[in-house]
Scaffold this motif. Structure first.
Motif, short mmCIF file in Angstrom:
data_model
loop_
_atom_site.label_atom_id
_atom_site.label_comp_id
_atom_site.label_asym_id
_atom_site.label_seq_id
_atom_site.Cartn_x
_atom_site.Cartn_y
_atom_site.Cartn_z
N ARG A 146 24.14 -14.81 2.31
CA ARG A 146 24.97 -13.61 2.35
C ARG A 146 24.11 -12.43 2.79
O ARG A 146 23.06 -12.16 2.19
N SER A 147 24.52 -11.76 3.82
CA SER A 147 23.73 -10.64 4.31
C SER A 147 24.64 -9.52 4.79
O SER A 147 25.74 -9.77 5.30
N ARG B 88 22.70 -14.95 8.11
CA ARG B 88 24.03 -15.56 7.99
C ARG B 88 24.07 -16.95 8.59
O ARG B 88 24.75 -17.85 8.05
N LYS C 19 22.20 -11.41 11.31
CA LYS C 19 22.85 -12.57 11.92
C LYS C 19 22.06 -13.85 11.64
O LYS C 19 22.64 -14.92 11.39
#
Length: 241
Positions: A224-225, A219, A216
């Motif tokens: 981008r994760s 992001r 989180k």
């Protein structure tokens, strides 16, 4: 009378005195002999005690040497045991990883659905029917497509049914392709009380839970994760725990 010769009585008296003195000397000599004897005995006893003490000291030295040798041997043995324990721990960890992987493979085709209403005394066939309807109504998957999906097993999560609270549905798809096709529609649940996610062993779930805040955070920083299995990927690269 001056110059008079001593009488026999005087001589006898003098001899008596001398005899008494000789007797006294003899008695003292006898005492000295006894003292010498006692001293000899004492010296003998002292020597015996000394030898005994030396023997005791020697035995103590031998025991100390043995203990030191044993201690050195114990250190070596301890190091060997410690090394063996390390090997066993590594082997245990490796076995745990293998077991977790095997569990995850057995769950590879599984999806967990939450929030799906449950009826009382629900049978497995009923649960499957409820899930198929859920796929059509909530995920907007075509009825024909849903009808073609094959399940190996569909059941509610363990535990007793509680009125007003639905247990999760665990579905094992016969084909991985069908499972991924259904999972790809997860966005249809946005804004609803429903959810769908993959099933993983508890060890993997714990790792994923720890990685969630990092995902989180990435992001929120515009990166981008995603979490795949038990690994976090940021901009396509794996990130350590």
């Amino acid at each position: 009378m001056a110059g008079a010769q001593p009488s026999l009585q005087d001589v006898m008296s003098a001899l008596g005195v001398i005899s008494g003195r000789l007797t006294s000397v003899e008695n003292k000599l006898q005492c000295l002999d006894k003292m010498d004897q006692r001293t000899a005995v004492l010296e003998k006893d002292m020597k015996t005690l000394w030898l005994a003490l030396e023997d005791s000291v020697k035995r103590v030295d031998e025991r100390v040497s043995k203990l030191q040798y044993s201690a050195e041997g114990a250190d070596i043995a301890s190091a060997h045991v410690s090394s063996r324990i390390d090997d066993l721990e590594r082997e245990r960890d490796s076995l745990r990883k293998d077991l977790t992987y095997m569990k995850s493979q057995s769950m590879r085709n599984n999806l967990i659905f939450t929030g799906v209403p449950e009826v009382e005394s629900e049978s497995p066939d009923t649960t499957e029917s409820i899930l198929r309807k859920h796929l059509t109504d909530a995920l907007k998957i075509a009825r024909e497509t849903v009808a073609s999906i094959k399940f190996e097993r569909v059941h509610r999560s363990p535990g007793e049914h509680t009125r007003g609270k639905a247990r999760s549905i665990i579905a094992k798809f016969a084909f991985f392709k069908d499972k991924e096709s259904v999972r790809s529609e997860w966005k249809q649940f946005t804004g609803t009380n429903y959810n769908v996610f993959e099933q993983f062993p508890s060890e993997v779930v714990a790792k994923r839970r720890k990685l969630l805040p990092k995902m989180k955070e990435a992001r929120s920083n515009g990166k981008r994760s995603m979490i795949s299995y038990d690994t976090l990927y940021v901009d396509g690269r794996p990130v350590g725990d």
